[in-house]
Design an enzyme around this catalytic site. Structure first.
Site, PDB file in Angstrom:
ATOM      1  N   HIS A  21       0.835  -1.204   0.000  1.00 42.31           N
ATOM      2  CA  HIS A  21       0.000   0.000   0.000  1.00 42.31           C
ATOM      3  C   HIS A  21       0.869   1.253   0.000  1.00 42.31           C
ATOM      4  O   HIS A  21       0.461   2.292  -0.520  1.00 42.31           O
ATOM      5  CB  HIS A  21      -0.920   0.001   1.229  1.00 42.31           C
ATOM      6  CG  HIS A  21      -1.864  -1.178   1.259  1.00 42.31           C
ATOM      7  ND1 HIS A  21      -3.222  -1.051   1.133  1.00 42.31           N
ATOM      8  CD2 HIS A  21      -1.626  -2.502   1.376  1.00 42.31           C
ATOM      9  CE1 HIS A  21      -3.797  -2.254   1.189  1.00 42.31           C
ATOM     10  NE2 HIS A  21      -2.836  -3.153   1.335  1.00 42.31           N
ATOM     11  N   ASP A 126      -5.763   5.557   1.442  1.00 46.17           N
ATOM     12  CA  ASP A 126      -6.120   4.150   1.259  1.00 46.17           C
ATOM     13  C   ASP A 126      -7.548   3.967   1.803  1.00 46.17           C
ATOM     14  O   ASP A 126      -7.901   4.588   2.822  1.00 46.17           O
ATOM     15  CB  ASP A 126      -5.132   3.292   2.064  1.00 46.17           C
ATOM     16  CG  ASP A 126      -5.164   1.843   1.629  1.00 46.17           C
ATOM     17  OD1 ASP A 126      -4.248   1.423   0.912  1.00 46.17           O
ATOM     18  OD2 ASP A 126      -6.138   1.131   2.005  1.00 46.17           O
TER      19      ASP A 126
END
Ligand code: UDP
Length: 462
Positions: A21, A126
Site C-alpha cells: 500500500h 487508502d
C-alpha cells in the site's frame, strides 16, 4: 517535515502501513508531482522511511515537491510472522493495522493547518484509512479520494461476493471463493475502516482501460459508486526505469549472464511466508525443472521492518544451493523486484499475485505462474489466467485449508510456462500485447493519460 507553504492546491497522501500500500501511493505521488502538484506523504516515521528505502524505478531526490511528514504513533507489538499458519493472511500485522487508528488526531491537526493556508486540500487515502475522508468532510475546501491498491476485477469480485450476487464478473467465470482469504479480525477491521469511503468523491485504481475497462465499467454500476467517479490510472510506476540499484551484489551480474527470457523469477511479495514443508517442495520442484530461476527467499515483513531482533533462518534442503549453482540463484531478504522484472533475462514470474506484483509483471510483459495465498490474490490470479490468459496455474484456489503444493505440481506448471511449446508461445504473445497496451495507456492520447488529466482538472479547478 511538511515543506508546503501556502500553496493553492496541496495533496495529502495517506497510505495504509504495509508495503503493498505504501509503494503505489508513493508512485502516485510522482505522477501528481510531474503535474506540478505539491504532495505531502504522511505516515509514521518508520513507514515513511520504509516507503523511501524500498522505492524503485525513479529518483525521489529529483522530486522536491514531494515531502514527507511523520505522524507520531504510539509503541505497538511487532510479532514475527507464523509461516506454519494454515491461513496465509499476515495476521501478525494486525497490531500495526489497529494502531494506525492513532494517526487520526495528528492528521486532523495537520489537516486543520493546511486547510487554513491553502485554497484546496486534496486527500488521497487508502480505503482502509477512510477516517481521513471523515475528517476532511468537516472543511469546505478539503476533498477526499480513495486509492485502491487492488485490481478492478478483484474489487468487483469481492463486491459481488458480498452481495451474494451469483452474477460472475464476466460471463463464464466462476466467482472466486473468499473462503480462507482473510482472518475474521481483519474482515471486522475492514468493515470498521471502510465506513467513510462513501464520503470520497471517487476512487483511483492502479490499472488501465485496455486491460480492465470492462470491470471498471461494471464497478460504476454498483450502488456504492453512485455519484462517485472511478479513474484507472496505471501502471503507476515508470515503465522506463530511471534508476537502477543493486543492493544485492552480484544479482544483476548473474542476470546479465543469462540468456534472454530464460529465468523464472520466484517471489511471494512482502508479507507472506511459506511453511518449511512448502519451502522444501518448492526447492525440489524448481530443481526438477532444470530451468534457470531467481528465488527471493524471505520471511514476511513485520509491522515495523526496522525493529531489531533475530529472525529465524529459512532452511533449504541439504545441498540444494550447490546442486543448482549456475542455473539457480537464491536471494535472501529484500530484492529489487521492479528492476528484476525489467531485466531481459526474466521470462516468467512465479508469484503470489499481489496486485503490485501482477501490475509490474503484466506491464513489463512477463507471463506469470500463479500461486495465490490470501486477500485479493486468488481473484488476481483468475484475472491473469482466465481473463487475460497470460499465465498458468500453480495453485488453484479452492478456499479453506492450505495444502502443500507438491514438487511435481510446481515442476509441471513451471515447465508449461517456460517451454517452447505453442501454448507457452501464445502466452508470451498475449503478455507482449498487455505490455504494449500498458505503454499505450501512457501515450499522449492513452487512457491513463486521459484519466490522470481528468483527475488533475477536477482537483485544480478554480
Ligand atoms: N517487493 C520487492 N522486493 C521483494 C518483495 C516485494 O520489490 O523482495 C515489492 C514488489 O515489487 C511489489 C511490492 O513489494 O511492489 C509487493 O506488493 P504486492 O501487492 O505484490 O504484494 P504484497 O506484498 O502486498 O502481498
Amino acid at each position: 517535515m511538511c515543506r508546503v507553504r501556502d500553496p493553492a492546491v496541496v495533496v495529502l497522501m495517506l497510505p495504509f502501513p504495509a508495503q503493498g500500500h505504501l509503494t503505489p501511493l508513493l508512485h502516485f505521488s510522482r505522477l501528481l508531482a510531474l503535474r506540478r502538484l505539491p504532495v505531502v506523504f504522511i505516515s509514521s516515521s518508520a513507514h515513511n522511511r520504509q516507503a523511501k528505502l524500498r522505492l524503485q524505478g525513479w529518483n525521489l531526490a529529483s522530486f522536491p515537491s514531494i515531502s514527507f511528514h511523520d505522524l507520531p504513533l504510539p509503541p505497538f507489538p511487532v510479532p514475527e510472522p507464523d509461516p506454519e499458519s494454515v491461513i496465509k493472511f499476515p495476521a501478525h500485522l494486525q497490531p500495526i493495522f489497529d494502531v494506525s487508528d492513532m494517526l487520526r488526531d495528528p492528521l486532523d491537526q495537520l489537516l486543520g493547518s493546511l486547510a487554513a493556508s491553502s485554497r484546496r486540500v486534496v486527500i488521497v487515502h487508502d480505503p482502509l484509512m477512510s477516517y481521513a475522508a471523515e475528517l476532511g468532510s468537516r472543511y469546505a475546501n478539503v476533498e477526499a479520494f480513495a486509492f485502491r491498491c487492488v485490481s478492478a476485477f478483484s474489487s468487483l469480485s469481492f463486491q459481488l461476493n458480498q452481495r451474494r450476487d451469483p452474477k460472475p464478473a464476466r460471463e463464464g467465470l466462476h466467482l472466486v471463493s473468499p473462503e480462507g482469504c482473510f482472518t475474521k479480525e481483519f474482515l471486522e477491521f475492514v468493515h470498521r475502516r471502510h465506513h467513510a469511503v462513501p464520503l470520497t468523491a471517487g476512487e483511483i485504481f492502479n490499472t488501465f482501460d485496455e486491460m480492465e475497462g470492462e470491470f471498471m465499467e461494471k464497478l460504476t454500476e454498483m450502488p456504492r459508486y453512485e455519484n462517485r467517479k472511478i479513474w484507472g490510472i496505471g501502471p503507476i510506476f515508470p515503465i522506463q526505469l530511471t534508476k537502477r540499484s543493486d543492493p544485492k551484489p552480484g544479482l544483476f551480474n548473474w542476470l546479465d549472464m543469462q540468456p534472454d527470457r530464460s529465468v523464472l523469477y520466484v517471489s511471494f511479495g512482502s508479507n507472506s511466508s511459506l511453511s518449511s514443508a512448502q519451502v522444501s517442495e518448492l526447492a525440489a520442484g524448481l530443481e526438477q525443472t532444470g530451468k534457470r530461476f531467481l528465488w527471493v527467499l524471505r520471511a514476511a515483513d513485520r509491522g515495523n521492518i526496522f525493529k531489531k531482533g533475530t529472525r529465524p533462518e529459512i532452511h533449504l534442503p541439504e545441498g540444494f544451493e550447490q546442486r543448482v549453482r549456475g542455473s539457480g540463484l537464491v536471494v535472501r531478504g529484500w530484492a529489487p523486484q521492479l528492476e528484476i522484472l525489467s531485466h531481459g533475462a526474466v521470462g516468467g514470474f512465479l508469484s503470489h499475485c499481489g496486485w503490485n506484483s501482477c501490475m509490474e509483471s503484466l506491464s513489463l510483459g512477463v507471463p506469470l505462474a500463479t500461486w495465490p495465498l490470501h486477500s485479493d490474490q486468488p481473484a488476481n490470479a483468475q484475472l491473469v489466467t482466465e481473463v487475460l490468459k497470460v499465465g498458468v496455474v500453480v495453485r488453484a484456489w479452492g478456499g479453506g485449508a492450505e495444502e502443500v503444493v507438491t514438487a511435481g505440481k510446481i515442476e509441471k506448471a513451471v515447465r508449461r510456462l517456460m517451454a517452447d511449446t505453442p501454448e507457452a508461445e501464445a502466452i508470451r504473445e498475449r503478455s507482449a500485447k498487455v505490455r504494449d497496451a500498458a505503454r499505450g495507456a501512457w501515450a499522449p492520447s492513452g487512457s491513463s493519460t486521459a484519466a490522470l488529466d481528468s483527475f488533475i482538472r477536477l482537483v485544480t479547478r478554480a
